[in-house]
Design an enzyme around this catalytic site. Structure first.
Site, short mmCIF file in Angstrom:
data_model
loop_
_atom_site.label_atom_id
_atom_site.label_comp_id
_atom_site.label_asym_id
_atom_site.label_seq_id
_atom_site.Cartn_x
_atom_site.Cartn_y
_atom_site.Cartn_z
N ASP A 59 -7.50 -6.86 13.92
CA ASP A 59 -7.12 -8.19 14.39
C ASP A 59 -8.00 -8.64 15.55
O ASP A 59 -8.49 -9.77 15.58
CB ASP A 59 -5.64 -8.21 14.79
CG ASP A 59 -5.22 -6.98 15.59
OD1 ASP A 59 -6.11 -6.22 16.04
OD2 ASP A 59 -4.02 -6.78 15.78
N ASP B 20 0.82 -1.21 0.00
CA ASP B 20 0.00 0.00 0.00
C ASP B 20 0.86 1.27 0.00
O ASP B 20 0.37 2.36 0.29
CB ASP B 20 -0.92 0.02 1.23
CG ASP B 20 -2.22 -0.74 0.99
OD1 ASP B 20 -2.40 -1.24 -0.13
OD2 ASP B 20 -3.03 -0.83 1.91
#
Length: 540
Positions: free
Chosen positions: A290, A137
């Site tokens: 997460d 990214d």
């Protein structure tokens, strides 16, 4: 003569003294402070019970019953059966090994990208059963070009490596991981290992972890223990090592062995892709994607296994600025997730009431909410104020002694080599509790910075990589004025003043704590924790 007549005859200064000494002090300040103290003592007791609970679970699971993962779950090493190999497109494929995807999300991390890509490509796993996926990214074109060339280099050596980019950074890391799972070639993969750009797994990482997933279909996640290559770099990294070792050795060991639930740490773990899909996939609604996925998968009944003996090397942030950014995300995200999922957890019908209680009370409320707010409010606000008002009494064993005893026990159990740093660790954690509490409130009330995402700066091979940049390279070292934090300095002055008051007027000698704590806030205020290194690179 009545009280009113006496008060009328007093001068302005004397009237203000009566107003403060009788009305405000006695009727307002002391009662409010006493109530705050009682609340803090109650929360302190709850935290103590949680500490005993987690210690008991860790000891119960690992020492008393010796409930190692190998004894709780089936585990068999993979064997190569050459006779069973199947030839596909001229390549020999070992059917005994499942297809595994390795994801490496990267964002302008020029310092460490070679480390993670190299470690992933050196994993001891049949090349035909492994896909290394680099999710880049990066916004810097030069860095993107360097990462792509690194991928091409490994591809030329026969590694099945995919270099994937996106048009936007929508969803940040969660968006990158979600996008990575959408490619057609991923459909052949059963498991996905995730390593951040500074992580370097050992070659046998997959061989140690994957058998748990293969032979135990109820397991959705395998989490390895993090070890830190730069723990001895400075005081800041030593403090982080002590905190994270407690999280892994006590919290995750206990959660795994008894409850089969703990939070995925975002890296150094392997997911069963079916578990990710059943939980609804990656979600970018908070900065702890997460933890979000782990909670949702846990509510679907998937079990998680923590492998303390399976270790993966990583790097700790060694600059105070980078550490503050990381802690903002790690404190704000859980609070924001709790706000969004508390009701969903309580209404879930797929897991037991005991597991739901553990998630809501132990995992979120006590550890993520109470633990963060209590530390700062009690040790940096209530206790210093108590030193100014002798009418409010605090049991010294509960205020000071018990805390340092617990810190010493924690260090002996988790990081014995740092036992001499137990007291400084408490003082440092009190400083960090100020930043964590601010982030927690931002997450709870979902204010402007609730979804702020800043990639944690790592150093890795900084100097080596800078030499590889031929043009336009420049570095900037933050000056002292760029590191000054006035809020911390203000707290330091307050604590110092309370300590001075205690020397001349107090009888409880809290200044033995207040002065060192003031020093630590002063160091934070001037940005003296951590290393002073180049913090930005202008690349052309």
């Amino acid at each position: 003569m009545g009280c009113i007549e006496v008060a009328m005859e007093l001068g302005f200064g004397e009237k203000m003294g009566v107003l403060w000494g009788v009305i405000i002090r006695v009727w307002v300040v002391i009662p409010v402070l006493r109530i705050g103290l009682y609340i803090c003592l109650l929360l302190s007791f709850l935290l103590f019970l949680e500490w005993v609970h987690m210690m008991f679970l860790a000891v119960l699971g690992k020492i008393i019953f010796r409930r190692s993962p190998q004894k709780r779950y089936k585990w068999e090493a993979f064997k190569n059966y050459d006779d069973d190999d199947l030839e596909i497109d001229g390549r020999c494929v070992d059917l005994d090994f499942p297809m595994v995807l390795v994801q490496i999300p990267i964002y302008n991390e020029i310092e460490v990208y070679k480390i993670s890509i190299g470690a992933a490509c050196n994993l001891s796993w049949p090349v035909d059963r492994l896909v290394v996926q680099v999710l880049d990214d990066s916004t810097d074109l030069l860095i993107k070009d360097m990462i792509q060339k690194e991928c091409v280099k490994w591809a030329s050596q026969g590694i099945n490596i995919k270099y994937q980019i996106r048009e936007t950074r929508l969803g940040y890391k969660a968006g990158a991981l979600k996008n990575g799972l959408a490619y057609n070639y991923v459909e052949e993969c059963e498991y996905v290992a995730i390593f951040d750009a500074d992580f370097r797994p050992e070659p046998d990482f997959l061989r140690q972890a994957i058998p748990y997933l293969v032979h135990n279909p109820e397991i959705g996640l395998i989490q390895a223990r993090w070890r830190f290559v730069n723990a001895d770099e400075c005081f800041l990294t030593r403090m982080q090592e002590m905190s994270l070792d407690y999280q892994f050795i006590v919290e995750e060991e206990g959660g795994s062995s008894i409850h089969s639930f703990f939070s995925f740490n975002g890296s150094g773990g392997i997911w069963r892709i079916a578990a990710i899909n059943e939980a609804g996939g990656w979600n970018d609604r908070t900065t702890v994607e997460d933890m979000d996925l782990a909670v949702r998968a846990g509510l679907k009944g998937w079990k998680f296994v923590y492998l303390g003996d399976l270790q993966v090397k990583s790097e700790l942030p060694s600059t105070f600025k980078a550490y503050l950014s990381q802690q903002h995300r790690w404190s704000c995200g859980p609070a924001n997730l709790f706000r969004k999922m508390a009701r969903e957890i309580s209404k879930n019908k797929e897991v037991s009431a005991w597991k739901k209680l553990y998630m809501i009370y132990n995992f979120f409320f006590i550890r993520k909410i109470v633990g963060t707010m209590f530390t700062f409010v009690f040790y940096c606000v209530v206790l210093p104020l108590v030193s100014l008002f002798p009418e409010v009494d605090v049991p010294k064993w509960g205020a000071i002694v018990a805390t340092f005893i617990i810190a010493t026990v924690n260090t002996l159990v988790t990081t014995p080599r740092s036992i001499h740093l137990a007291v400084p660790w408490v003082l440092f954690e009190n400083v960090m509790s100020f930043h964590r509490m601010k982030a927690l409130l931002i997450g709870l009330f979902e204010t402007k910075r609730a979804n702020e995402w800043v990639v944690t700066e790592k150093l890795g091979d900084t100097r080596k990589n800078l030499e590889a940049i031929k043009t336009g390279a420049s570095t900037r070292i933050d000056g002292l004025k760029d590191r000054i934090r006035f809020q911390e300095l203000g707290i330091a002055v307050f604590l110092f003043a309370c300590g001075c008051h205690g020397i001349f007027y107090g009888a409880d000698r809290y200044y033995f704590y207040l002065f060192p704590q003031s020093v630590f806030f002063t160091m934070a205020g001037f940005g003296l924790f951590g290393t002073v290194v180049p913090t930005s690179y202008n690349l052309c």
